[in-house]
Design a protein around this motif. Structure first.
Motif, PDB file in Angstrom:
ATOM      1  N   GLN A   1       0.825  -1.212   0.000  1.00 37.46           N
ATOM      2  CA  GLN A   1       0.000   0.000   0.000  1.00 37.46           C
ATOM      3  C   GLN A   1       0.857   1.259   0.000  1.00 37.46           C
ATOM      4  O   GLN A   1       0.406   2.339  -0.378  1.00 37.46           O
ATOM      5  CB  GLN A   1      -0.907   0.029   1.233  1.00 37.46           C
ATOM      6  N   LEU A   2       2.109   1.077   0.419  1.00 35.25           N
ATOM      7  CA  LEU A   2       3.019   2.210   0.481  1.00 35.25           C
ATOM      8  C   LEU A   2       3.541   2.560  -0.911  1.00 35.25           C
ATOM      9  O   LEU A   2       3.843   3.715  -1.204  1.00 35.25           O
ATOM     10  CB  LEU A   2       4.189   1.847   1.398  1.00 35.25           C
TER      11      LEU A   2
ATOM     12  N   ARG B   1       5.782   7.107  -4.908  1.00 35.17           N
ATOM     13  CA  ARG B   1       5.882   7.999  -6.070  1.00 35.17           C
ATOM     14  C   ARG B   1       5.983   9.457  -5.658  1.00 35.17           C
ATOM     15  O   ARG B   1       6.561  10.275  -6.347  1.00 35.17           O
ATOM     16  CB  ARG B   1       4.624   7.864  -6.938  1.00 35.17           C
ATOM     17  N   GLU B   2       5.349   9.772  -4.525  1.00 31.58           N
ATOM     18  CA  GLU B   2       5.238  11.168  -4.092  1.00 31.58           C
ATOM     19  C   GLU B   2       6.420  11.611  -3.241  1.00 31.58           C
ATOM     20  O   GLU B   2       6.623  12.793  -3.021  1.00 31.58           O
ATOM     21  CB  GLU B   2       3.958  11.363  -3.271  1.00 31.58           C
TER      22      GLU B   2
ATOM     23  N   GLU C   1      14.091   3.207 -14.191  1.00 32.33           N
ATOM     24  CA  GLU C   1      13.549   2.168 -13.323  1.00 32.33           C
ATOM     25  C   GLU C   1      12.305   2.591 -12.531  1.00 32.33           C
ATOM     26  O   GLU C   1      11.344   1.828 -12.447  1.00 32.33           O
ATOM     27  CB  GLU C   1      14.617   1.624 -12.389  1.00 32.33           C
ATOM     28  N   PRO C   2      12.282   3.805 -11.937  1.00 33.03           N
ATOM     29  CA  PRO C   2      11.073   4.185 -11.201  1.00 33.03           C
ATOM     30  C   PRO C   2       9.820   4.130 -12.067  1.00 33.03           C
ATOM     31  O   PRO C   2       8.759   3.679 -11.608  1.00 33.03           O
ATOM     32  CB  PRO C   2      11.364   5.625 -10.769  1.00 33.03           C
ATOM     33  N   LEU C   3       9.938   4.546 -13.349  1.00 30.38           N
ATOM     34  CA  LEU C   3       8.789   4.525 -14.251  1.00 30.38           C
ATOM     35  C   LEU C   3       8.355   3.089 -14.503  1.00 30.38           C
ATOM     36  O   LEU C   3       7.169   2.762 -14.521  1.00 30.38           O
ATOM     37  CB  LEU C   3       9.153   5.196 -15.575  1.00 30.38           C
ATOM     38  N   LEU C   4       9.354   2.219 -14.674  1.00 28.06           N
ATOM     39  CA  LEU C   4       9.104   0.809 -14.943  1.00 28.06           C
ATOM     40  C   LEU C   4       8.382   0.165 -13.756  1.00 28.06           C
ATOM     41  O   LEU C   4       7.380  -0.515 -13.902  1.00 28.06           O
ATOM     42  CB  LEU C   4      10.462   0.136 -15.139  1.00 28.06           C
ATOM     43  N   VAL C   5       8.898   0.426 -12.556  1.00 26.19           N
ATOM     44  CA  VAL C   5       8.357  -0.198 -11.361  1.00 26.19           C
ATOM     45  C   VAL C   5       6.920   0.255 -11.106  1.00 26.19           C
ATOM     46  O   VAL C   5       6.081  -0.536 -10.687  1.00 26.19           O
ATOM     47  CB  VAL C   5       9.260   0.135 -10.151  1.00 26.19           C
ATOM     48  N   HIS C   6       6.643   1.513 -11.408  1.00 29.15           N
ATOM     49  CA  HIS C   6       5.291   2.017 -11.154  1.00 29.15           C
ATOM     50  C   HIS C   6       4.403   1.899 -12.384  1.00 29.15           C
ATOM     51  O   HIS C   6       3.278   2.393 -12.391  1.00 29.15           O
ATOM     52  CB  HIS C   6       5.357   3.458 -10.670  1.00 29.15           C
ATOM     53  N   GLY C   7       4.937   1.258 -13.442  1.00 30.79           N
ATOM     54  CA  GLY C   7       4.145   0.998 -14.631  1.00 30.79           C
ATOM     55  C   GLY C   7       3.602   2.253 -15.290  1.00 30.79           C
ATOM     56  O   GLY C   7       2.431   2.329 -15.663  1.00 30.79           O
ATOM     57  N   ILE C   8       4.476   3.263 -15.418  1.00 26.04           N
ATOM     58  CA  ILE C   8       4.020   4.511 -16.024  1.00 26.04           C
ATOM     59  C   ILE C   8       4.453   4.542 -17.483  1.00 26.04           C
ATOM     60  O   ILE C   8       5.637   4.505 -17.788  1.00 26.04           O
ATOM     61  CB  ILE C   8       4.603   5.720 -15.264  1.00 26.04           C
ATOM     62  N   GLY C   9       3.513   4.613 -18.381  1.00 26.94           N
ATOM     63  CA  GLY C   9       3.790   4.718 -19.805  1.00 26.94           C
ATOM     64  C   GLY C   9       4.348   3.445 -20.404  1.00 26.94           C
ATOM     65  O   GLY C   9       4.697   2.506 -19.696  1.00 26.94           O
ATOM     66  N   ASP C  10       4.415   3.413 -21.752  1.00 25.31           N
ATOM     67  CA  ASP C  10       5.056   2.276 -22.396  1.00 25.31           C
ATOM     68  C   ASP C  10       6.541   2.593 -22.545  1.00 25.31           C
ATOM     69  O   ASP C  10       7.007   3.654 -22.146  1.00 25.31           O
ATOM     70  CB  ASP C  10       4.405   1.954 -23.750  1.00 25.31           C
TER      71      ASP C  10
ATOM     72  N   VAL D   1      12.121  11.827 -11.411  1.00 19.71           N
ATOM     73  CA  VAL D   1      11.498  11.352 -12.649  1.00 19.71           C
ATOM     74  C   VAL D   1      10.014  11.013 -12.447  1.00 19.71           C
ATOM     75  O   VAL D   1       9.216  11.096 -13.364  1.00 19.71           O
ATOM     76  CB  VAL D   1      12.300  10.150 -13.224  1.00 19.71           C
ATOM     77  N   LEU D   2       9.624  10.673 -11.240  1.00 14.18           N
ATOM     78  CA  LEU D   2       8.226  10.327 -10.953  1.00 14.18           C
ATOM     79  C   LEU D   2       7.395  11.559 -10.597  1.00 14.18           C
ATOM     80  O   LEU D   2       6.228  11.428 -10.247  1.00 14.18           O
ATOM     81  CB  LEU D   2       8.164   9.328  -9.792  1.00 14.18           C
ATOM     82  N   ASN D   3       8.036  12.732 -10.660  1.00 10.80           N
ATOM     83  CA  ASN D   3       7.340  13.955 -10.277  1.00 10.80           C
ATOM     84  C   ASN D   3       6.839  13.936  -8.841  1.00 10.80           C
ATOM     85  O   ASN D   3       5.647  14.112  -8.580  1.00 10.80           O
ATOM     86  CB  ASN D   3       6.139  14.173 -11.200  1.00 10.80           C
ATOM     87  N   PRO D   4       7.716  13.725  -7.883  1.00 13.21           N
ATOM     88  CA  PRO D   4       7.279  13.622  -6.500  1.00 13.21           C
ATOM     89  C   PRO D   4       6.929  14.997  -5.930  1.00 13.21           C
ATOM     90  O   PRO D   4       7.257  16.022  -6.517  1.00 13.21           O
ATOM     91  CB  PRO D   4       8.523  13.071  -5.789  1.00 13.21           C
ATOM     92  N   LYS D   5       6.240  14.984  -4.785  1.00 12.87           N
ATOM     93  CA  LYS D   5       5.941  16.239  -4.103  1.00 12.87           C
ATOM     94  C   LYS D   5       7.058  16.579  -3.133  1.00 12.87           C
ATOM     95  O   LYS D   5       7.365  17.725  -2.884  1.00 12.87           O
ATOM     96  CB  LYS D   5       4.652  16.094  -3.290  1.00 12.87           C
ATOM     97  N   PHE D   6       7.623  15.513  -2.534  1.00  6.62           N
ATOM     98  CA  PHE D   6       8.514  15.684  -1.397  1.00  6.62           C
ATOM     99  C   PHE D   6       9.830  14.940  -1.666  1.00  6.62           C
ATOM    100  O   PHE D   6       9.813  13.791  -2.085  1.00  6.62           O
ATOM    101  CB  PHE D   6       7.811  15.105  -0.159  1.00  6.62           C
ATOM    102  N   VAL D   7      10.942  15.622  -1.455  1.00  7.24           N
ATOM    103  CA  VAL D   7      12.236  14.982  -1.662  1.00  7.24           C
ATOM    104  C   VAL D   7      13.103  15.173  -0.419  1.00  7.24           C
ATOM    105  O   VAL D   7      13.271  16.290   0.059  1.00  7.24           O
ATOM    106  CB  VAL D   7      12.969  15.547  -2.895  1.00  7.24           C
ATOM    107  N   VAL D   8      13.604  14.071   0.103  1.00  5.56           N
ATOM    108  CA  VAL D   8      14.578  14.146   1.192  1.00  5.56           C
ATOM    109  C   VAL D   8      15.957  14.206   0.552  1.00  5.56           C
ATOM    110  O   VAL D   8      16.326  13.329  -0.221  1.00  5.56           O
ATOM    111  CB  VAL D   8      14.492  12.893   2.101  1.00  5.56           C
ATOM    112  N   ALA D   9      16.698  15.271   0.828  1.00 10.51           N
ATOM    113  CA  ALA D   9      18.058  15.385   0.298  1.00 10.51           C
ATOM    114  C   ALA D   9      19.018  15.139   1.452  1.00 10.51           C
ATOM    115  O   ALA D   9      19.167  15.986   2.323  1.00 10.51           O
ATOM    116  CB  ALA D   9      18.280  16.753  -0.320  1.00 10.51           C
ATOM    117  N   ASP D  10      19.626  13.948   1.453  1.00 15.24           N
ATOM    118  CA  ASP D  10      20.484  13.561   2.572  1.00 15.24           C
ATOM    119  C   ASP D  10      21.924  13.935   2.257  1.00 15.24           C
ATOM    120  O   ASP D  10      22.599  13.240   1.500  1.00 15.24           O
ATOM    121  CB  ASP D  10      20.344  12.053   2.798  1.00 15.24           C
ATOM    122  N   GLU D  11      22.406  15.016   2.820  1.00 19.34           N
ATOM    123  CA  GLU D  11      23.771  15.499   2.567  1.00 19.34           C
ATOM    124  C   GLU D  11      24.088  15.509   1.077  1.00 19.34           C
ATOM    125  O   GLU D  11      25.070  14.901   0.633  1.00 19.34           O
ATOM    126  CB  GLU D  11      24.795  14.601   3.294  1.00 19.34           C
TER     127      GLU D  11
END
Lengths: 333, 297, 330
Positions: free
Chosen positions: C86-87, C92-93, C117-126, C170-180
């Protein structure tokens, strides 16, 4: 700072690495001098040759690296003409070195007290009793609390900052004339870094030793050094006293580096920083002419063809550039 | 300020330098490994082509005058006790020995990779169960067991040998793979894959496995040589490939009865096996050096 | 302003295994009861030294590390206990940029595959759409699309960090954690990457959680900053406020320890005594008391709560009272 006699004079040092893929000119004609009691900051990014230069002084360059040219005059004698045995005596007694990662320089199976004592006994004619006393003195000198107890501890029982103090104690054990600090505070936290820098300054004032302070962090140099050499691709591009370098940087690289560091003063946060474009060139494919020309906003045809010489443009201020920057650096820092 | 792609300086070489390209480049500098590779290719080619160009058939019996003949122009490596041409049998036996060597390694690897990958990646309870099972398999005294088995099950086909070697040979691979997975799963790119939402299976097969190929390939290369010897030992115990199908192992076993009067029967399969196994070992060493991640820039 | 992320009483303890049965013999209290929120569109900086738990906090928020206790609310939804399947759509976000540009890219994957890979895993587009998107993103982060078949080892640290950023957005997220995100890079490259992060935030309306130890970097890109020490947040304030009037003694020492590239400024440093204590066995009461110049008996007895001193400035210190700052005294 008063003018004193020259302690170390590095002249036209060239250290090359002969790899399968070609020759890497890690240090390509560096010259600098350190007077007695002076702190020289050698700054630059990765691949500028600053660490190889320090290893060359200690003659710890390992194959495929080789010092191919130059002189390293220490107290009037060329270190490159010394035998390995003579060099071994100089290392650790007259010239000491501390590194970024103290853990790898300390042997994990001996107590720190033993290791410092060993360093003392190798270079000095002392009894074991005296050496132990001296070790505890040294531990106290570098600000390690409860030195008698710490004497019997192993490196892994100490924190990173404490280990670096132990390394400094070991370096100080024979009262060196020159201390080479190669990124010694890079791996430490800011508050611990502040402690170690304070300690190094304090020891420098007390003993009058000279320090070759190698770092990638310009701010540390501003704080520690009397004079500064800025290195890029194995060559020194700007050399002068600390005020000349930070207040009137003339080389576009130095100027760019100083401008691109986020400042604590500016009100213009969340705005683009004036970054230097591109990246450090591939060591196997140096650009022709001035090595900085592909990233330089002022580059001309001449810069693409000719390598400029390191020339004095005001007393004591040397710049390797055909078109030195003319503005004073006030807005930044 | 717009970030323009063109401002990123060109530093890449014209060629796509894949990992395997670099490995090949380093391997070419390893003389002994390259020599071994050439020798192995020649041996394999000879074993494949040899039986076709030989004037004799593998199990063609010679006339009684041709029994136990020393090497001659007619039979370069002599004949055996049934008058069969040793050279022809050597080629054919090489096919069988190499086939056993390769396929047993591949099957053992398959089991070893699956066990090791899941044990190492998931850890915890699954790891404990799988690794205890591995330990149990390790502690079975294989040779004595096979001696007993050979008296119960007489003779075995080539594929049975492969199966036996695989069943008792996957444990080392499982341990190597588990070790690789244990350390590689801590890599940040694995964490990055999880952050994207990549499934565990895809992480195992697409992200971690390709990064653990180096020790697996080295182990497999050394394993082919080892399994050729293993097959010979099994033949010696009477559990190997059964005559009249020749293998280097059973040729050697056969030869022992006539060793005193026909030493060439021992020399030819013995040397063939010796050279092949040695070549596999040197190649494995060379591959290990070429793929060493410490040398990998 | 809408809260995009809300963290309530977050706790993460790591077991220290020991003994023959590998049972936990102690707990590393990496994050110990931390609460804060991040507004939509802002950059929240989380600073602290090693062992402060800032990276653990960042990774726990996006469920890369399982929280021990507490609540994580993302975009109005409680994601603390969601099972992985469910997560996945929520992943994606929220994305992450890692510190190490070398370790965070799979060395056996061409960079085009890494970004796809993120697009592939989430099945976005061909496949074709995915490839177009990869090219578009590569251009956006300043990478030449011709290089998509190249492997990570052929790129420099700065370019690798761009690849990592491309994968994260690439997934157009809302939130990004930038770790150092810049600490492993050379000085001249740090500015390029920081500029890229700022530019992407504007173009894509991103919300950042910036985890870093370099205060100058954090100051430059953050709207608000939280200071962590040994698993606790000791101070939260707007960037300007924090730098002009730091209230917690630790923040004050931290700010004064920043080296400044100006030889004329000879600062009076607040030099902290001793080392950072171990997070396995943190001091009682206020965790900073062992190194604090102002520590008194009460600091060892009672843990100071994080209190609001006005205009969104929070401090956890016994000597800072609600609404006003009580003078520190020995």
């Amino acid at each position: 700072m008063e003018r004193e006699e020259t302690l170390l004079d590095v002249r036209n040092l060239k250290t090359y690495f002969f790899t399968d893929d070609g020759v890497v000119k890690a240090v390509d004609g560096m010259s600098f001098t350190i007077r007695k009691g002076e702190v020289l900051g050698l700054v630059g990014e990765s691949g500028c040759g600053k660490s190889v230069a320090s290893l060359s002084i200690m003659q710890l360059v390992e194959p495929p690296g080789k010092i191919v040219e130059g002189e390293i005059i220490f107290k009037g004698e060329d270190l490159l003409k010394k035998t390995p045995e003579q060099m071994r005596k100089i290392r650790g007694s007259e010239i000491a070195m501390i590194f970024q990662e103290p853990m790898t320089s300390l042997n994990p199976v001996y107590t720190i007290g033993n290791q410092i004592m060993e360093a003392i006994l190798i270079h000095q004619d002392l009894s074991e009793e005296e050496a132990k006393k001296r070790t505890i003195e040294l531990l106290r000198l570098v600000g390690i609390p409860e030195p008698e107890r710490r004497f019997n501890q192993y490196p892994h029982e100490l924190s990173g900052g404490m280990r670096q103090r132990v390394m400094i104690a070991m370096a100080m054990s024979c009262n060196p004339d020159l201390l080479i600090s190669d990124e010694a505070t890079t791996a430490l936290d800011v508050t611990i870094q502040a402690q170690i820098l304070e300690l190094m300054k304090d020891l420098q004032r007390k003993t009058g030793m000279a320090i070759l302070f190698i770092t990638h962090d310009l701010a540390l140099v501003a704080e520690m050094a009397h004079s500064v050499a800025v290195a890029y691709t194995g060559k020194i591009v700007e050399y002068g006293d600390v005020y000349q370098i930070f207040k009137k940087p003339r080389h576009p690289y130095t100027y760019g580096l100083l401008s691109s560091v986020p400042s604590l003063k500016t009100e213009k946060t969340k705005t683009p920083l004036p970054a230097i474009e591109g990246m450090v060139p591939n060591p196997y494919k140096m650009p022709s002419g001035c090595h900085f020309n592909p990233r330089c906003p002022f580059a001309t045809e001449r810069c693409r063809k000719e390598m400029p010489e390191l020339a004095e443009i005001e007393p004591g201020h040397l710049v390797r550039c055909f078109h030195p920057v003319a503005v004073e650096k006030e807005a930044v820092s | 300020m717009a970030v323009e792609a063109t401002k990123i300086e060109e530093v890449l070489t014209g060629r796509v330098e894949t990992y395997w390209y670099l490995v090949g480049k380093r391997l070419r500098k390893h003389r002994l490994a390259m020599l071994s590779l050439v020798v192995l290719i020649l041996i394999i080619l000879a074993c494949i082509v040899g039986p076709y160009i030989s004037p004799y058939k593998v199990s063609e019996l010679g006339s009684t005058t041709e029994v136990l003949q020393p090497p001659s122009w007619k039979h370069p490596l002599g004949t055996d006790e049934l008058g069969r041409d040793v050279l022809t049998r050597l080629f054919y036996g090489g096919r069988i020995s190499l086939l056993v060597g390769f396929s047993s390694v591949v099957s053992a690897l398959l089991v070893g990779i699956i066990v090791g990958a899941y044990a190492g990646y998931f850890g915890g309870f699954l790891d404990t169960i799988l690794m205890r099972f591995t330990d149990i398999m390790f502690s079975i005294p294989v040779m004595p067991l096979l001696i007993v088995l050979s008296s119960v099950i007489p003779g075995a086909g080539v594929w049975k040998i492969v199966l036996v070697i695989a069943i008792f040979g996957w444990m080392t691979d499982a341990r190597i793979v588990r070790g690789m997975f244990l350390s590689l799963r801590e890599n940040e790119y694995v964490e990055a894959a999880r952050a994207i939402g990549v499934s565990n299976n895809r992480i195992i097969w697409r992200h971690i496995l390709p990064n653990s190929f180096a020790p697996i390939i080295v182990s497999a290369t050394l394993g082919v040589g080892g399994n050729i010897i293993y097959e010979a030992a099994l033949s010696y115990l009477g559990f190997g490939v059964m005559p009249p199908t020749p293998s280097w192992g059973n040729m050697l076993q056969n030869a022992q009865y006539a060793m005193a009067i026909a030493p060439w029967l021992v020399w030819s399969p013995g040397l063939a096996m010796f050279i092949t196994v040695l070549a596999f070992n040197y190649l494995g060493d060379g591959l290990r050096d070429a793929m060493d991640p410490k040398l990998y820039r | 302003m809408r809260k995009l992320v809300e963290v309530q009483n977050l706790i993460k303890y790591f077991p220290v295994l020991g003994g023959i049965f590998s049972r936990p013999v102690a707990w590393v209290k990496a994050v110990d009861d931390v609460s804060f929120h991040i507004f939509e569109g802002e950059t929240f900086g989380l600073v602290g030294e090693s062992g402060s738990g800032k990276t653990t906090a960042g990774k726990t928020i996006i469920r890369l590390i399982e929280p021990t206790k507490g609540k994580i609310i993302f975009d109005g939804k409680d994601i603390t206990k969601l099972p992985e399947n469910q997560l996945r759509p929520i992943r994606r976000e929220m994305q992450i940029i890692f510190q190490d540009p070398y370790g965070s890219l799979n060395p056996r994957m061409p960079i085009g595959e890494i970004i796809r890979e993120p697009l592939l895993v989430h099945g976005i587009g061909d496949k074709k759409e995915q490839e177009e998107r990869v090219v578009e993103i590569m251009k956006l982060v300043g990478l030449r699309p011709e290089y998509l078949r190249r492997y990570p080892h052929e790129f420099s640290g700065g370019q690798r960090q761009r690849i990592g950023i491309a994968r994260a957005i690439v997934l157009n997220p809302k939130f990004v954690v930038a770790d150092e995100p810049v600490s492993a890079l050379d000085a001249s490259i740090q500015a390029q990457v920081l500029n890229l992060l700022l530019e992407l935030q504007q173009k894509l309306a991103l919300t950042y959680l910036l985890v870093a130890h370099n205060l100058a970097v954090v100051r430059h890109v953050s709207d608000r900053i939280g200071v962590m020490y040994l698993g606790k947040i000791v101070e939260v304030a707007e960037t300007k406020e924090l730098f002009s009037t730091p209230l917690h003694p630790y923040t004050q020492a931290l700010l004064s320890a920043i080296p400044i590239p100006d030889p004329e400024i000879k600062k009076e440093r607040i030099l902290l005594q001793g080392d950072i204590p171990s997070p396995i066995n943190p001091p009682s009461g206020c965790r900073f008391r062992t190194r604090c110049r102002f520590a008194k008996d009460i600091c060892a007895e009672k843990e100071p709560p994080l209190i609001d001193v006005g205009s969104g400035h929070y401090v956890a210190c016994h000597f800072v009272k609600e609404g006003k700052v009580v003078e520190y005294s020995k």
